[in-house]
Design a protein around this motif. Sequence first.
Motif: not given
Length: 633
Positions: A132-146, A148-153
């Motif tokens: 769950l935590f990795p998936i949430r990190k991926l979802i959060s990182a995907a939202d950041d991309v939307g 304009g923020q680029f966060t590496r997982v």
Amino acid sequence: MLALDFLRLNDYTREVASQPDVVYGVIVNPAGMAISSYVDDTDALIKQLFRPAESKDIPKVLKTLENRDEVIHLQFPITHNTETLGRFLVGISRQSLQSEFYRQLIVQLAVLAAIVLFLSVAIHFVFRHNVLFPIRKLISAADDVGHGQFTRVETKSQDELGFLARAFNTMIEAIQRERAALHRQANFDALTSLPNRMMALDRIKLEISRAKRSSQRFAVFFIDLDNFKTVNDSLGHAVGDELLVAIGNRVQTVIRESDIVARLGGDEFVVLAPDIGNEIKAEELAERLIKAVSTPQELAGRKVVASGSVGIALYPDNGETVEDLMANADNAMYQAKSTRDGSAIFFTAEMNVRLRERMQMEQDLNLAAGLGQLTINFQPLFDTAGGRHHGAEVLLRWNHPEKGSISPATFIPLAEATGQIVAIGDWVLEQACRSWSAWHNAGIDPGFLAINVSRVQFRKRLSARIAELMSNYRIPSQALELEITESVLLDDHSQVAEELGSLRAAGLILSLDDFGTGYSSLSYLKRFRFDVLKIDRSFVNGLPDDRDDVLLVKAILAMAKGFDLKVVAEGVENQQQLSFLENQGCDRAQGFLLAKPMSEASYTDFLEERQIALIPPRLSAPLVQRTSSGSFT
């Protein structure tokens, strides 16, 4: 038992029978006689079946309990050296055993439930941590991309989620690279890598906001290279691009660290200089910019010398918006160009007035032909020896209803800059053809008409239009002479050669106008074929006293003879000039000494008077005639 130690047997029996759920315990010999016994008289079944005294009667107890379902009867043989010494009889309460079984079952179930609960909680936490935590990190990182923020997982696992995280990181890296490329493409010039127009305007806007808060001044420098097209045409566009890159680099070396240089496009640059306290500092920076641009440099094995004109606008003196500052700096740059190459000029209010006047003149000129304000005049041309008249140069005039007569030196460059010269030049051609046809139909021989052709007009397939006019007005080819300035020849040489070839094929006479005032005149005479060469009035003014003018005119006449060209001198104002030109072998002349420009009506009278006076004008003879062999005389 062998020792007949009944005390110890009783203790043993009591010890076994006193265990929970045991109703009785009895040791019997092989004959079935009880040797040792113990009955739990506290058991509920014993209390129910026996009185206290009866519970001591072991045979009776055993007999009574034998067929009772409430008791489980067990017996264990007692042996010694394969000899049976007796049996150990045990009665266990089924109810107690069941209760104990249920208790044990409940305990085991409880333990099992606890284990299951523990495992569930552990699995839940492991699932949350590893999935769950990795998936949430991926979802959060995907939202950041939307946003304009680029966060590496971050990922350390090698499972599917780790693979997905690494794929996501690769994706955002690609997006970052693409975004950086798009940002650079949108904000930086591809050739020089300098900021482009968009970024320059944005930086100026930010500097305006900062300067307003701090009540400071700054300067905008508009730089335009002088005669950059000449470099492109003579050395090629590749060398021109190298020159732009080199100039951008040199400008960067002379500006301050806080200054910004940008390329607006073409050969135009802008420099933003914050914190310019006064005009002296701005002028010092302008001088460094001009020096950086004009320093000779080696390009493609040749030394190239460029110069640049600089216009300076100060904030807030010359504007408080980006648009005003850029427009005023641009206006100042054009004023610098008109003064001399390689100069810098500050914007003034007078420049703005001239700019508004220029815009108004542009609007008026657009309507001038339709309102009948444009007219053509005719200035006759004569032989220097004998004064025989051969034709006239067609001159455009603009009679403004409010400003009166406006000089062609004022409105012709404006018409060329705005493209209006195409329509105006076509109107002049048609009016000249109409006038020649009218004279010819009236029995008057007008000779030839020399018509100036603009550089802009020449690019519009001039030969086809002239052929159409000659056909419509039935004009012979020798009646028209086209005067072409050297600026026309700066354009694409193949196109120019093709158009000149078409004009010559139509039989028109070609004249190179204002000779010596342009660039590379000798190369043009070698590359392109002309019939007539016109000496500019600036070389005639000093004749016969100015030594330099004398040498130049002699050299031009000698060169023209070598190229088999006829020569016409412009601006002859006195007899001394005419006599010098005649003695040096100049063929024709025009100027106020001989005749001033005339209106169509006045030129008609001039032609009629000469015809009546029986002066053989031979007006239909062209300035240059082709012989049967194709040469010119």
